[in-house]
Design a protein around this motif. Sequence first.
Motif, PDB file in Angstrom:
ATOM      1  N   GLY A  16       0.806  -1.210   0.000  1.00  0.00           N
ATOM      2  CA  GLY A  16       0.000   0.000   0.000  1.00  0.00           C
ATOM      3  C   GLY A  16       0.839   1.259   0.000  1.00  0.00           C
ATOM      4  N   SER A  17       0.145   2.392   0.055  1.00  0.00           N
ATOM      5  CA  SER A  17       0.813   3.698  -0.001  1.00  0.00           C
ATOM      6  C   SER A  17       0.309   4.604   1.114  1.00  0.00           C
ATOM      7  N   LEU A  18       1.165   5.511   1.501  1.00  0.00           N
ATOM      8  CA  LEU A  18       0.813   6.586   2.427  1.00  0.00           C
ATOM      9  C   LEU A  18       1.566   7.836   1.995  1.00  0.00           C
ATOM     10  N   ARG A  19       0.988   9.000   2.300  1.00  0.00           N
ATOM     11  CA  ARG A  19       1.704  10.245   2.067  1.00  0.00           C
ATOM     12  C   ARG A  19       1.794  10.998   3.383  1.00  0.00           C
ATOM     13  N   LEU A  20       2.994  11.199   3.843  1.00  0.00           N
ATOM     14  CA  LEU A  20       3.224  11.962   5.056  1.00  0.00           C
ATOM     15  C   LEU A  20       3.388  13.434   4.712  1.00  0.00           C
ATOM     16  N   SER A  21       2.863  14.278   5.574  1.00  0.00           N
ATOM     17  CA  SER A  21       2.994  15.721   5.408  1.00  0.00           C
ATOM     18  C   SER A  21       3.686  16.317   6.625  1.00  0.00           C
ATOM     19  N   CYS A  22       4.380  17.408   6.399  1.00  0.00           N
ATOM     20  CA  CYS A  22       5.088  18.087   7.485  1.00  0.00           C
ATOM     21  C   CYS A  22       4.869  19.585   7.333  1.00  0.00           C
ATOM     22  N   SER A  66      17.245   1.532   1.325  1.00  0.00           N
ATOM     23  CA  SER A  66      16.082   0.700   1.643  1.00  0.00           C
ATOM     24  C   SER A  66      14.774   1.270   1.101  1.00  0.00           C
ATOM     25  N   VAL A  67      14.755   2.561   0.734  1.00  0.00           N
ATOM     26  CA  VAL A  67      13.504   3.167   0.256  1.00  0.00           C
ATOM     27  C   VAL A  67      13.627   3.705  -1.157  1.00  0.00           C
ATOM     28  N   LYS A  68      14.813   3.641  -1.717  1.00  0.00           N
ATOM     29  CA  LYS A  68      15.050   4.207  -3.048  1.00  0.00           C
ATOM     30  C   LYS A  68      14.132   3.546  -4.064  1.00  0.00           C
ATOM     31  N   GLY A  69      13.488   4.375  -4.880  1.00  0.00           N
ATOM     32  CA  GLY A  69      12.561   3.859  -5.880  1.00  0.00           C
ATOM     33  C   GLY A  69      11.148   3.680  -5.377  1.00  0.00           C
ATOM     34  N   ARG A  70      10.951   3.749  -4.064  1.00  0.00           N
ATOM     35  CA  ARG A  70       9.601   3.597  -3.498  1.00  0.00           C
ATOM     36  C   ARG A  70       9.096   4.870  -2.829  1.00  0.00           C
ATOM     37  N   PHE A  71      10.002   5.641  -2.260  1.00  0.00           N
ATOM     38  CA  PHE A  71       9.639   6.873  -1.544  1.00  0.00           C
ATOM     39  C   PHE A  71      10.068   8.082  -2.360  1.00  0.00           C
ATOM     40  N   THR A  72       9.290   9.150  -2.255  1.00  0.00           N
ATOM     41  CA  THR A  72       9.630  10.396  -2.930  1.00  0.00           C
ATOM     42  C   THR A  72       9.418  11.560  -1.969  1.00  0.00           C
ATOM     43  N   ILE A  73      10.453  12.367  -1.810  1.00  0.00           N
ATOM     44  CA  ILE A  73      10.362  13.553  -0.968  1.00  0.00           C
ATOM     45  C   ILE A  73      10.118  14.773  -1.838  1.00  0.00           C
ATOM     46  N   SER A  74       9.301  15.689  -1.351  1.00  0.00           N
ATOM     47  CA  SER A  74       9.026  16.904  -2.119  1.00  0.00           C
ATOM     48  C   SER A  74       8.669  18.038  -1.158  1.00  0.00           C
ATOM     49  N   GLN A  75       8.738  19.244  -1.658  1.00  0.00           N
ATOM     50  CA  GLN A  75       8.349  20.401  -0.864  1.00  0.00           C
ATOM     51  C   GLN A  75       7.467  21.304  -1.703  1.00  0.00           C
ATOM     52  N   ASP A  76       6.487  21.878  -1.064  1.00  0.00           N
ATOM     53  CA  ASP A  76       5.565  22.800  -1.715  1.00  0.00           C
ATOM     54  C   ASP A  76       5.677  24.124  -0.976  1.00  0.00           C
ATOM     55  N   ASN A  77       6.426  25.054  -1.534  1.00  0.00           N
ATOM     56  CA  ASN A  77       6.651  26.317  -0.833  1.00  0.00           C
ATOM     57  C   ASN A  77       5.362  27.132  -0.698  1.00  0.00           C
ATOM     58  N   ALA A  78       4.481  27.027  -1.672  1.00  0.00           N
ATOM     59  CA  ALA A  78       3.218  27.766  -1.600  1.00  0.00           C
ATOM     60  C   ALA A  78       2.367  27.278  -0.429  1.00  0.00           C
ATOM     61  N   GLU A  79       2.410  25.978  -0.174  1.00  0.00           N
ATOM     62  CA  GLU A  79       1.665  25.399   0.941  1.00  0.00           C
ATOM     63  C   GLU A  79       2.499  25.332   2.215  1.00  0.00           C
ATOM     64  N   ASN A  80       3.791  25.690   2.104  1.00  0.00           N
ATOM     65  CA  ASN A  80       4.726  25.597   3.238  1.00  0.00           C
ATOM     66  C   ASN A  80       4.670  24.208   3.867  1.00  0.00           C
ATOM     67  N   THR A  81       4.769  23.213   3.015  1.00  0.00           N
ATOM     68  CA  THR A  81       4.624  21.827   3.457  1.00  0.00           C
ATOM     69  C   THR A  81       5.654  20.962   2.760  1.00  0.00           C
ATOM     70  N   MET A  82       6.131  19.979   3.485  1.00  0.00           N
ATOM     71  CA  MET A  82       7.031  18.978   2.921  1.00  0.00           C
ATOM     72  C   MET A  82       6.296  17.646   2.948  1.00  0.00           C
ATOM     73  N   TYR A  83       6.542  16.827   1.940  1.00  0.00           N
ATOM     74  CA  TYR A  83       5.836  15.551   1.820  1.00  0.00           C
ATOM     75  C   TYR A  83       6.818  14.397   1.699  1.00  0.00           C
ATOM     76  N   LEU A  84       6.314  13.231   2.080  1.00  0.00           N
ATOM     77  CA  LEU A  84       7.013  11.985   1.790  1.00  0.00           C
ATOM     78  C   LEU A  84       5.978  11.019   1.254  1.00  0.00           C
ATOM     79  N   GLN A  85       6.027  10.792  -0.037  1.00  0.00           N
ATOM     80  CA  GLN A  85       5.136   9.820  -0.680  1.00  0.00           C
ATOM     81  C   GLN A  85       5.780   8.456  -0.547  1.00  0.00           C
ATOM     82  N   MET A  86       5.067   7.533   0.057  1.00  0.00           N
ATOM     83  CA  MET A  86       5.606   6.195   0.309  1.00  0.00           C
ATOM     84  C   MET A  86       4.746   5.184  -0.426  1.00  0.00           C
ATOM     85  N   ASN A  87       5.333   4.511  -1.384  1.00  0.00           N
ATOM     86  CA  ASN A  87       4.633   3.498  -2.170  1.00  0.00           C
ATOM     87  C   ASN A  87       5.242   2.129  -1.935  1.00  0.00           C
TER      88      ASN A  87
END
Length: 125
Positions: A16-22, A66-87
């Motif tokens: 499964g997948s989850l998306r973490l926000s910060c 251990s997460v390469k190819g499955r997780f993606t980190i990103s930042q949205d400056n407009a939303e002032n939020t950082m994400y971690l997409q975990m697939n």
Amino acid sequence: QVQLVESGGGSVQAGGSLRLSCTASASTFSFYYMNSMGWFRQAPGKEREEVARIWSGGRNTYYANSVKGRFTISQDNAENTMYLQMNVLKPEDTAMYYCAAAASTARWERGDCIWGQGTQVTVSS
């Protein structure tokens, strides 16, 4: 004192997948002015592990093998939020996940970061 606030954790089945926000606890904080930000995780009885990091305005990224190819980190400056997409989550991804940010690479490397309280991710087989 500014703290980071994580959300998006939960329980999922393997694959499964989850998306973490910060985000930040104070509106005066901006990820835009942080040089380095990223995600760590710590499972019971294990050392804290750096999972992903983004720095220099998003021009550079790092992922643990251990997460390469499955997780993606990103930042949205407009939303002032950082994400971690975990697939394609695996049971071994089960841990408390923490976000962190530092004003410089040097501060990041010595652990002088702004931290969040953590969000639990549990992956069942």
